[in-house]
Design a protein around this motif. Structure first.
Motif, short mmCIF file in Angstrom:
data_model
loop_
_atom_site.label_atom_id
_atom_site.label_comp_id
_atom_site.label_asym_id
_atom_site.label_seq_id
_atom_site.Cartn_x
_atom_site.Cartn_y
_atom_site.Cartn_z
N PRO A 242 0.81 -1.23 0.00
CA PRO A 242 0.00 0.00 0.00
C PRO A 242 0.83 1.27 0.00
N ARG A 243 1.98 1.23 0.66
CA ARG A 243 2.84 2.42 0.69
C ARG A 243 3.32 2.77 -0.71
N ALA A 244 3.73 1.76 -1.47
CA ALA A 244 4.21 2.00 -2.83
C ALA A 244 3.10 2.58 -3.70
N LEU A 245 1.90 2.06 -3.56
CA LEU A 245 0.77 2.57 -4.32
C LEU A 245 0.47 4.01 -3.93
N ALA A 246 0.52 4.29 -2.64
CA ALA A 246 0.23 5.64 -2.16
C ALA A 246 1.21 6.65 -2.75
N VAL A 247 2.49 6.33 -2.76
CA VAL A 247 3.49 7.26 -3.28
C VAL A 247 3.33 7.44 -4.79
N ALA A 248 3.00 6.34 -5.49
CA ALA A 248 2.81 6.43 -6.94
C ALA A 248 1.64 7.34 -7.30
N VAL A 249 0.61 7.33 -6.48
CA VAL A 249 -0.55 8.19 -6.73
C VAL A 249 -0.25 9.63 -6.31
N LEU A 250 0.53 9.78 -5.25
CA LEU A 250 0.86 11.12 -4.76
C LEU A 250 1.81 11.86 -5.70
N PRO B 102 17.97 32.18 -16.69
CA PRO B 102 18.49 31.06 -15.89
C PRO B 102 17.94 31.02 -14.47
N HIS B 103 17.77 32.21 -13.83
CA HIS B 103 17.27 32.18 -12.46
C HIS B 103 15.81 31.74 -12.40
N ASP B 104 15.06 31.90 -13.49
CA ASP B 104 13.67 31.42 -13.53
C ASP B 104 13.63 29.90 -13.42
N VAL B 105 14.49 29.25 -14.20
CA VAL B 105 14.45 27.79 -14.23
C VAL B 105 15.10 27.19 -12.98
N ALA B 106 16.14 27.84 -12.46
CA ALA B 106 16.77 27.35 -11.24
C ALA B 106 15.78 27.40 -10.08
N THR B 107 15.04 28.50 -9.99
CA THR B 107 14.03 28.61 -8.93
C THR B 107 12.92 27.59 -9.14
N GLY B 108 12.52 27.38 -10.39
CA GLY B 108 11.49 26.38 -10.67
C GLY B 108 11.91 24.98 -10.25
N LEU B 109 13.16 24.62 -10.55
CA LEU B 109 13.66 23.30 -10.15
C LEU B 109 13.65 23.15 -8.63
N LEU B 110 14.09 24.18 -7.93
CA LEU B 110 14.12 24.13 -6.47
C LEU B 110 12.72 24.06 -5.90
N LEU B 111 11.81 24.89 -6.42
CA LEU B 111 10.44 24.91 -5.92
C LEU B 111 9.76 23.56 -6.14
N GLY B 112 9.89 23.01 -7.34
CA GLY B 112 9.25 21.73 -7.62
C GLY B 112 9.78 20.62 -6.74
N THR B 113 11.10 20.61 -6.52
CA THR B 113 11.71 19.58 -5.67
C THR B 113 11.20 19.66 -4.25
N VAL B 114 11.20 20.86 -3.68
CA VAL B 114 10.78 21.04 -2.28
C VAL B 114 9.30 20.68 -2.10
N VAL B 115 8.46 21.17 -2.99
CA VAL B 115 7.03 20.89 -2.87
C VAL B 115 6.74 19.40 -2.99
N ALA B 116 7.37 18.74 -3.94
CA ALA B 116 7.13 17.30 -4.13
C ALA B 116 7.57 16.51 -2.90
N LEU B 117 8.74 16.83 -2.37
CA LEU B 117 9.24 16.11 -1.20
C LEU B 117 8.32 16.31 0.00
N LEU B 118 7.93 17.56 0.25
CA LEU B 118 7.07 17.85 1.39
C LEU B 118 5.69 17.22 1.22
N PHE B 119 5.14 17.32 0.03
CA PHE B 119 3.79 16.79 -0.21
C PHE B 119 3.75 15.28 0.01
N VAL B 120 4.71 14.57 -0.55
CA VAL B 120 4.73 13.11 -0.39
C VAL B 120 4.97 12.74 1.07
#
Length: 219
Positions: free
Chosen positions: A51-59, A150-168
């Protein structure tokens, strides 16, 4: 400084062969679709896991959607003009410059790509070698085609990483309980979406293996 780096990258883009430019133009617009395909594959694999694997795959895709919303909220607070319109002396962008009011900071594409890459890596660890370079290439392509700093994409990469980690991290336990409930549900659709799970499959195999084979008692 960022404008100089932007000009250097766009100059480099114009110096590359036309087929490379075409590949990058396609990737920067359609590359996110590959992440969507990988989400489906990860879910299909997780249906036969715990169930944990399924939960993370859906999240993973849900966290990507949350990251996009966060990027849009940040973007609404920064009226940064696109570099293809604001940087003097820069070569024309390889793709159409977004209209005025479609602000540059941060890069939504980079945010989505990073969140998807991290979510997929959490759900399917061995795929990280593919998804992380995909996200970095997506971010670079946004500068390469001339529509982001460049700073637009660097910030986007950081934001996406942090949000995904925290959300999961925050939603994994509740989602795991939902997955367990769906697998034990009397609703056929819920069971099909959740899959049999590794335990169920192993149990079926064990039960099958414990049955005496036809004719085994005969000599």
């Amino acid at each position: 400084m960022d404008s100089e780096l932007y000009r250097a990258i766009t100059d480099f883009a114009h110096d590359t062969p036309s087929w490379v430019q075409h590949v990058m133009e396609v990737w920067t617009e359609l590359g996110l679709l590959l992440f969507a395909v990988l989400f489906l594959v990860a879910w299909g694999r997780a249906r036969h896991g715990d169930p944990r694997a399924l939960a993370v795959a859906v999240l993973a895709p849900l966290g990507t959607a949350v990251a996009y919303v966060c990027s849009e909220l940040v973007k609404s607070g920064f009226d940064e003009e696109r570099p293809c319109r604001a940087v003097s002396g820069a070569l024309p962008s390889l793709v159409a410059c977004p209209p005025h009011g479609d602000w540059s900071f941060p890069s939504n594409h980079s945010t989505i790509a990073a969140a998807a890459a991290v979510g997929l890596a959490l759900a399917w660890p061995t795929i990280g070698w593919l998804t992380v370079p995909m996200a970095i290439l997506m971010a670079f392509s946004r500068v390469y085609v001339g529509v982001h700093y460049p700073h637009d994409v660097a910030t986007g990469l950081l934001l996406g990483t942090v949000v995904a980690l925290l959300f999961v991290r925050l939603a994994a336990r509740p989602a795991e309980r939902v997955a367990e409930a769906m697998r034990g549900s009397g609703n056929g659709l819920a069971r099909r979406l959740a899959g049999p799970g590794g335990g169920a499959v192993a149990g079926q195999r064990a039960a099958y293996g414990s049955r005496p084979r036809r004719g085994a008692h005969r000599r």
